[in-house]
Design a protein around this motif. Structure first.
Motif, PDB file in Angstrom:
ATOM      1  N   ALA A  20      42.848  70.971   1.062  1.00 53.07           N
ATOM      2  CA  ALA A  20      41.495  70.431   0.882  1.00 53.07           C
ATOM      3  C   ALA A  20      40.994  69.825   2.185  1.00 53.07           C
ATOM      4  CB  ALA A  20      41.473  69.395  -0.228  1.00 53.07           C
ATOM      5  N   ASN A  21      41.889  69.171   2.921  1.00 51.53           N
ATOM      6  CA  ASN A  21      41.498  68.587   4.207  1.00 51.53           C
ATOM      7  C   ASN A  21      41.150  69.676   5.218  1.00 51.53           C
ATOM      8  OD1 ASN A  21      41.842  66.025   3.241  1.00 51.53           O
ATOM      9  ND2 ASN A  21      43.928  65.832   3.987  1.00 51.53           N
ATOM     10  N   ILE A  22      41.891  70.759   5.202  1.00 51.59           N
ATOM     11  CA  ILE A  22      41.584  71.871   6.105  1.00 51.59           C
ATOM     12  C   ILE A  22      40.220  72.455   5.749  1.00 51.59           C
ATOM     13  CG2 ILE A  22      42.236  74.231   6.734  1.00 51.59           C
ATOM     14  CD1 ILE A  22      45.167  73.263   6.569  1.00 51.59           C
ATOM     15  N   GLU A  23      39.940  72.561   4.480  1.00 46.93           N
ATOM     16  CA  GLU A  23      38.637  73.073   4.039  1.00 46.93           C
ATOM     17  C   GLU A  23      37.500  72.211   4.588  1.00 46.93           C
ATOM     18  OE1 GLU A  23      36.387  73.654  -0.195  1.00 46.93           O
ATOM     19  OE2 GLU A  23      38.532  74.120  -0.110  1.00 46.93           O
ATOM     20  N   LYS A  24      37.707  70.917   4.643  1.00 41.92           N
ATOM     21  CA  LYS A  24      36.678  70.001   5.146  1.00 41.92           C
ATOM     22  C   LYS A  24      36.393  70.208   6.630  1.00 41.92           C
ATOM     23  CE  LYS A  24      37.866  66.442   1.808  1.00 41.92           C
ATOM     24  NZ  LYS A  24      38.523  65.144   1.621  1.00 41.92           N
ATOM     25  N   THR A  25      37.366  70.697   7.403  1.00 42.37           N
ATOM     26  CA  THR A  25      37.137  70.906   8.837  1.00 42.37           C
ATOM     27  C   THR A  25      36.075  71.962   9.085  1.00 42.37           C
ATOM     28  OG1 THR A  25      38.866  72.588   9.114  1.00 42.37           O
ATOM     29  CG2 THR A  25      39.521  70.279   9.416  1.00 42.37           C
ATOM     30  N   HIS A  26      35.882  72.873   8.134  1.00 38.73           N
ATOM     31  CA  HIS A  26      34.881  73.928   8.297  1.00 38.73           C
ATOM     32  C   HIS A  26      33.456  73.387   8.301  1.00 38.73           C
ATOM     33  CE1 HIS A  26      38.363  76.390   6.972  1.00 38.73           C
ATOM     34  NE2 HIS A  26      37.900  77.182   7.904  1.00 38.73           N
ATOM     35  N   VAL A  34      39.745  78.393  10.582  1.00 37.28           N
ATOM     36  CA  VAL A  34      41.034  77.721  10.645  1.00 37.28           C
ATOM     37  C   VAL A  34      42.016  78.589   9.863  1.00 37.28           C
ATOM     38  CG1 VAL A  34      42.350  75.642  10.079  1.00 37.28           C
ATOM     39  CG2 VAL A  34      39.950  75.443  10.758  1.00 37.28           C
ATOM     40  N   SER A  35      43.083  79.021  10.535  1.00 31.48           N
ATOM     41  CA  SER A  35      44.095  79.873   9.899  1.00 31.48           C
ATOM     42  C   SER A  35      45.429  79.152   9.868  1.00 31.48           C
ATOM     43  CB  SER A  35      44.268  81.171  10.682  1.00 31.48           C
ATOM     44  OG  SER A  35      43.049  81.843  10.808  1.00 31.48           O
ATOM     45  N   ILE A  36      46.168  79.398   8.802  1.00 24.69           N
ATOM     46  CA  ILE A  36      47.477  78.780   8.620  1.00 24.69           C
ATOM     47  C   ILE A  36      48.539  79.866   8.661  1.00 24.69           C
ATOM     48  CG2 ILE A  36      48.890  77.359   7.090  1.00 24.69           C
ATOM     49  CD1 ILE A  36      46.116  76.602   5.751  1.00 24.69           C
ATOM     50  N   ALA A  37      49.626  79.606   9.401  1.00 27.94           N
ATOM     51  CA  ALA A  37      50.739  80.549   9.433  1.00 27.94           C
ATOM     52  C   ALA A  37      51.383  80.634   8.058  1.00 27.94           C
ATOM     53  CB  ALA A  37      51.773  80.117  10.467  1.00 27.94           C
ATOM     54  N   ARG A  38      51.935  81.784   7.737  1.00 29.25           N
ATOM     55  CA  ARG A  38      52.595  81.957   6.432  1.00 29.25           C
ATOM     56  C   ARG A  38      53.717  80.948   6.219  1.00 29.25           C
ATOM     57  NH1 ARG A  38      51.921  87.531   4.077  1.00 29.25           N
ATOM     58  NH2 ARG A  38      50.466  88.522   5.505  1.00 29.25           N
ATOM     59  N   SER A  39      54.343  80.538   7.315  1.00 30.81           N
ATOM     60  CA  SER A  39      55.437  79.570   7.225  1.00 30.81           C
ATOM     61  C   SER A  39      54.942  78.141   6.983  1.00 30.81           C
ATOM     62  CB  SER A  39      56.259  79.611   8.514  1.00 30.81           C
ATOM     63  OG  SER A  39      55.412  79.319   9.625  1.00 30.81           O
ATOM     64  N   LEU A  40      53.614  77.948   7.023  1.00 34.50           N
ATOM     65  CA  LEU A  40      52.969  76.645   6.820  1.00 34.50           C
ATOM     66  C   LEU A  40      53.356  75.602   7.861  1.00 34.50           C
ATOM     67  CD1 LEU A  40      53.206  76.297   2.917  1.00 34.50           C
ATOM     68  CD2 LEU A  40      51.367  77.297   4.282  1.00 34.50           C
ATOM     69  N   VAL A  45      42.940  77.501  15.282  1.00 38.97           N
ATOM     70  CA  VAL A  45      41.539  77.119  15.114  1.00 38.97           C
ATOM     71  C   VAL A  45      40.690  77.920  16.089  1.00 38.97           C
ATOM     72  CG1 VAL A  45      39.874  75.224  15.175  1.00 38.97           C
ATOM     73  CG2 VAL A  45      42.245  74.767  14.503  1.00 38.97           C
ATOM     74  N   ASP A  46      39.715  78.654  15.567  1.00 39.40           N
ATOM     75  CA  ASP A  46      38.718  79.336  16.391  1.00 39.40           C
ATOM     76  C   ASP A  46      37.495  78.436  16.428  1.00 39.40           C
ATOM     77  OD1 ASP A  46      40.381  81.543  16.655  1.00 39.40           O
ATOM     78  OD2 ASP A  46      39.471  82.598  14.961  1.00 39.40           O
ATOM     79  N   HIS A  47      37.009  78.188  17.645  1.00 44.34           N
ATOM     80  CA  HIS A  47      35.840  77.313  17.758  1.00 44.34           C
ATOM     81  C   HIS A  47      34.926  77.763  18.880  1.00 44.34           C
ATOM     82  CE1 HIS A  47      37.952  75.686  21.178  1.00 44.34           C
ATOM     83  NE2 HIS A  47      37.156  74.666  21.303  1.00 44.34           N
ATOM     84  N   ASP A  48      33.729  77.223  18.875  1.00 44.78           N
ATOM     85  CA  ASP A  48      32.720  77.506  19.883  1.00 44.78           C
ATOM     86  C   ASP A  48      32.878  76.476  21.001  1.00 44.78           C
ATOM     87  OD1 ASP A  48      30.454  77.855  21.421  1.00 44.78           O
ATOM     88  OD2 ASP A  48      29.054  77.745  19.753  1.00 44.78           O
ATOM     89  N   ALA A  49      33.357  76.943  22.155  1.00 43.81           N
ATOM     90  CA  ALA A  49      33.618  76.026  23.277  1.00 43.81           C
ATOM     91  C   ALA A  49      32.334  75.475  23.888  1.00 43.81           C
ATOM     92  CB  ALA A  49      34.454  76.727  24.338  1.00 43.81           C
ATOM     93  N   SER A  50      31.189  76.090  23.598  1.00 42.61           N
ATOM     94  CA  SER A  50      29.937  75.529  24.105  1.00 42.61           C
ATOM     95  C   SER A  50      29.484  74.349  23.238  1.00 42.61           C
ATOM     96  CB  SER A  50      28.844  76.601  24.161  1.00 42.61           C
ATOM     97  OG  SER A  50      28.529  77.072  22.874  1.00 42.61           O
TER      98      SER A  50
END
Length: 74
Positions: A20-26, A34-40, A45-50
């Motif tokens: 739920a916290n990760i969802e809030k970052t969007h 925001v992607s999570i590895a299968r191993s958790l 995090v993909d973001h706009d550097a500008s």
């Protein structure tokens, strides 16, 4: 838009409440994905550097209680 991908190790595996916290970052302007590895134990995090710096992204993750390991820079 300048897309940048940041990868972080996590200090612990993610638990049920962390998703739920990760969802809030969007809701942060400039964070695209925001992607999570299968191993958790890693997060990407993909973001706009500008719009956001690396420190801004790290602050968003910490503010939302995502247990990232921030690399120490000299």
């Amino acid at each position: 838009m300048t897309k940048v991908t940041l990868r972080y190790d996590l200090s612990r595996p993610l638990g049920e409440g962390d998703f739920a916290n990760i969802e809030k970052t969007h809701s942060t302007y400039g964070i695209a994905k925001v992607s999570i590895a299968r191993s958790l134990d890693k997060i990407t995090v993909d973001h706009d550097a500008s719009r956001l710096t690396k420190k801004d992204v790290e602050a968003v993750l910490v503010r939302h209680a995502i247990p990232i390991v921030v690399p120490v820079t000299a």
